[in-house]
Scaffold this active site. Structure first.
Site, PDB file in Angstrom:
ATOM      1  N   ARG A  15      38.071  19.839  -1.156  1.00  0.00           N
ATOM      2  CA  ARG A  15      37.914  19.000   0.018  1.00  0.00           C
ATOM      3  C   ARG A  15      37.747  17.543  -0.411  1.00  0.00           C
ATOM      4  O   ARG A  15      37.478  17.246  -1.572  1.00  0.00           O
ATOM      5  CB  ARG A  15      36.699  19.457   0.830  1.00  0.00           C
ATOM      6  CG  ARG A  15      36.906  20.775   1.560  1.00  0.00           C
ATOM      7  CD  ARG A  15      35.627  21.269   2.219  1.00  0.00           C
ATOM      8  NE  ARG A  15      34.636  21.734   1.247  1.00  0.00           N
ATOM      9  CZ  ARG A  15      33.429  22.190   1.557  1.00  0.00           C
ATOM     10  NH1 ARG A  15      33.052  22.214   2.823  1.00  0.00           N
ATOM     11  NH2 ARG A  15      32.611  22.606   0.613  1.00  0.00           N
ATOM     12  N   LYS A  75      30.521  17.652  -1.139  1.00  0.00           N
ATOM     13  CA  LYS A  75      29.455  18.436  -1.748  1.00  0.00           C
ATOM     14  C   LYS A  75      28.442  17.538  -2.444  1.00  0.00           C
ATOM     15  O   LYS A  75      28.687  16.358  -2.720  1.00  0.00           O
ATOM     16  CB  LYS A  75      30.032  19.440  -2.748  1.00  0.00           C
ATOM     17  CG  LYS A  75      30.781  20.587  -2.081  1.00  0.00           C
ATOM     18  CD  LYS A  75      29.929  21.323  -1.055  1.00  0.00           C
ATOM     19  CE  LYS A  75      28.769  22.090  -1.670  1.00  0.00           C
ATOM     20  NZ  LYS A  75      27.931  22.739  -0.633  1.00  0.00           N
ATOM     21  N   TYR A  94      26.905  16.492   2.012  1.00  0.00           N
ATOM     22  CA  TYR A  94      26.020  17.651   2.035  1.00  0.00           C
ATOM     23  C   TYR A  94      25.127  17.596   0.803  1.00  0.00           C
ATOM     24  O   TYR A  94      25.600  17.296  -0.306  1.00  0.00           O
ATOM     25  CB  TYR A  94      26.820  18.956   2.019  1.00  0.00           C
ATOM     26  CG  TYR A  94      27.540  19.266   3.301  1.00  0.00           C
ATOM     27  CD1 TYR A  94      26.836  19.530   4.476  1.00  0.00           C
ATOM     28  CD2 TYR A  94      28.927  19.314   3.350  1.00  0.00           C
ATOM     29  CE1 TYR A  94      27.493  19.816   5.664  1.00  0.00           C
ATOM     30  CE2 TYR A  94      29.604  19.606   4.528  1.00  0.00           C
ATOM     31  CZ  TYR A  94      28.880  19.858   5.682  1.00  0.00           C
ATOM     32  OH  TYR A  94      29.537  20.140   6.849  1.00  0.00           O
ATOM     33  N   HIS A  96      21.697  19.893   0.589  1.00  0.00           N
ATOM     34  CA  HIS A  96      21.021  21.189   0.413  1.00  0.00           C
ATOM     35  C   HIS A  96      19.988  21.105  -0.714  1.00  0.00           C
ATOM     36  O   HIS A  96      20.065  21.817  -1.717  1.00  0.00           O
ATOM     37  CB  HIS A  96      22.039  22.297   0.130  1.00  0.00           C
ATOM     38  CG  HIS A  96      23.069  22.473   1.207  1.00  0.00           C
ATOM     39  ND1 HIS A  96      22.750  23.002   2.446  1.00  0.00           N
ATOM     40  CD2 HIS A  96      24.393  22.191   1.240  1.00  0.00           C
ATOM     41  CE1 HIS A  96      23.855  23.042   3.193  1.00  0.00           C
ATOM     42  NE2 HIS A  96      24.857  22.558   2.497  1.00  0.00           N
ATOM     43  N   GLU A 118      23.779  18.039   6.565  1.00  0.00           N
ATOM     44  CA  GLU A 118      23.233  19.274   7.139  1.00  0.00           C
ATOM     45  C   GLU A 118      21.922  19.091   7.885  1.00  0.00           C
ATOM     46  O   GLU A 118      21.449  20.023   8.553  1.00  0.00           O
ATOM     47  CB  GLU A 118      23.059  20.356   6.063  1.00  0.00           C
ATOM     48  CG  GLU A 118      21.890  20.158   5.107  1.00  0.00           C
ATOM     49  CD  GLU A 118      22.239  19.296   3.908  1.00  0.00           C
ATOM     50  OE1 GLU A 118      21.401  19.201   2.991  1.00  0.00           O
ATOM     51  OE2 GLU A 118      23.348  18.700   3.873  1.00  0.00           O
ATOM     52  N   ASP A 270      23.913  28.447   0.178  1.00  0.00           N
ATOM     53  CA  ASP A 270      23.724  26.999   0.012  1.00  0.00           C
ATOM     54  C   ASP A 270      22.256  26.612   0.116  1.00  0.00           C
ATOM     55  O   ASP A 270      21.816  25.628  -0.482  1.00  0.00           O
ATOM     56  CB  ASP A 270      24.510  26.239   1.085  1.00  0.00           C
ATOM     57  CG  ASP A 270      25.862  25.769   0.588  1.00  0.00           C
ATOM     58  OD1 ASP A 270      26.053  25.730  -0.634  1.00  0.00           O
ATOM     59  OD2 ASP A 270      26.725  25.446   1.419  1.00  0.00           O
TER      60      ASP A 270
END
Length: 372
Positions: A15, A75, A94, A96, A118, A270
């Site tokens: 991505r 990511k 993101y 996490h 997120e 995740d």
């Protein structure tokens, strides 16, 4: 503002943070965008497409990070990228952080301003930047689960929909949010027997109204989880507590008692996973077998459908990228409490309470951090 889009380097992650269309919008707003060469090449987004949209192309991530005021990724930064971040630089991606103390330390030490997709919310309490990837991951969970049920993958050799005269497979979905809803839709479409387990009666009622009698909805207790998991052919873990580590819903003893060749797809990985026996895997080596149960626990599932996922993600992130760039991050976060919920790290301070509680670190409220 100068926006940087580096190439993703997590294993089998294809991505990209911004599409050429998104770049064109940012340039139209008066911003400069630098994209690392070949950042979107695997999914058909060529450097020429980015140039035509007004982007500059840099030969390396180092040059992208050095030039940009804000880094837009997909990511979380990998260890080799921590040192490329600098004090005051905005990172929008993101993260996490709750199950990842190493990354948390790396971001704190860098002095950057890390805003996590997120944990950005909306006025209905939803997670608008997580939703598109949850939709992809939820639909994928059934696709990969069906594949893992094949004998050669270690599964039971069970066809999800069965055939006339042979029962359909039993699919149990833990969690009725976006992942669970999309997983249920796909599994029902393949004519499996589908059960969604959730602790929210309101959500179970919504699912019942949406799908009707063909979906079995069950209130979550230890007994009901155990009863349905032990008889399942495919279990999908779709539990989420925003910003926090996912609770362990299925114990190792339950996994030991599952059917031989059953499959677990833990989409919650995740955030640490909601199955006690789950551990992160990659697209290069996605599964392992433990207690005769196939586990699929890829921590960036949507990366396998990178083109669809990239465009879906950009549809959601672009308005926020533009607000951060147009107003500057401080003004943007002060003006929008929902966007402010995305702030996890600010110049060496942790501003996400769930992460702080999980990692036992000091916490500074967002407003206090922005005013400092």
């Amino acid at each position: 503002m100068h926006i940087g889009v580096p190439k993703e380097i997590k294993t089998h992650e294809y991505r990209v943070g911004m599409t050429p269309s998104s770049v064109r919008e940012a340039v139209h707003h008066g911003h400069t965008v630098t994209v690392e060469s070949a950042a979107g090449q695997v999914i058909g987004l060529e450097d020429e497409d980015y140039r035509a949209a007004g982007a500059r192309i840099a030969p390396s991530a180092k040059e992208v990070f050095a030039a940009a005021d804000m880094i837009v990724k997909v990511k979380e930064p990998q260890p080799s990228e921590y040192g490329l971040l600098r004090e005051g630089q905005v990172l929008f991606t993101y993260l996490h952080l709750a199950p990842d103390p190493e990354q948390t330390k790396g971001l704190l030490d860098s002095g950057c301003v890390a805003i996590a997709y997120e944990t950005v919310t909306d006025d209905r309490g939803g997670l608008p930047l997580l939703a598109p990837m949850s939709e992809v991951a939820g639909r994928m969970s059934i696709q990969v689960g069906a594949h893992c049920l094949e004998i050669e993958k270690g599964g039971r050799g069970q066809l999800l929909g069965g055939v006339p005269g042979v029962p359909a497979a039993k699919v149990v979905i833990l969690g009725g949010g976006s992942v669970g809803t999309n997983a249920a839709r796909m599994a029902m479409g393949l004519e499996a027997s589908v059960t969604v387990i959730d602790k929210s009666l309101r959500r179970l009622n919504e699912l019942d109204m949406q799908f009707g009698a063909t979906l079995n909805t069950i209130f979550a207790t230890i007994d009901t989880v155990e009863e349905h998991v032990l008889s399942a052919d495919l279990v999908v873990g779709a539990v989420l507590i925003p910003g926090a580590t996912a609770p362990r819903i299925v114990s190792e003893d339950m996994v030991k008692a599952m059917r031989r060749g059953a499959v677990i797809v833990d989409v919650s990985i995740d955030q640490g996973g909601c199955i006690e026996t789950s551990r992160p895997t990659t697209h290069a080596d996605p599964t392992y077998i433990l207690h005769d149960v196939v586990h699929y626990c890829v921590s960036n599932m949507p990366g396998a459908m990178a083109r669809t996922a990239t465009f879906a993600l950009n549809n959601a992130t672009l308005p926020f990228i533009l607000v951060l760039a147009d107003k500057g991050y401080r003004a943007a976060l002060r003006a929008d409490p929902h966007l402010a919920n995305g702030l996890n790290v600010h110049e060496g301070q942790l501003t996400q309470p769930a992460v702080a509680e999980e990692l036992k670190l000091d916490f500074v409220p967002v407003a206090e951090a922005l005013d400092a």
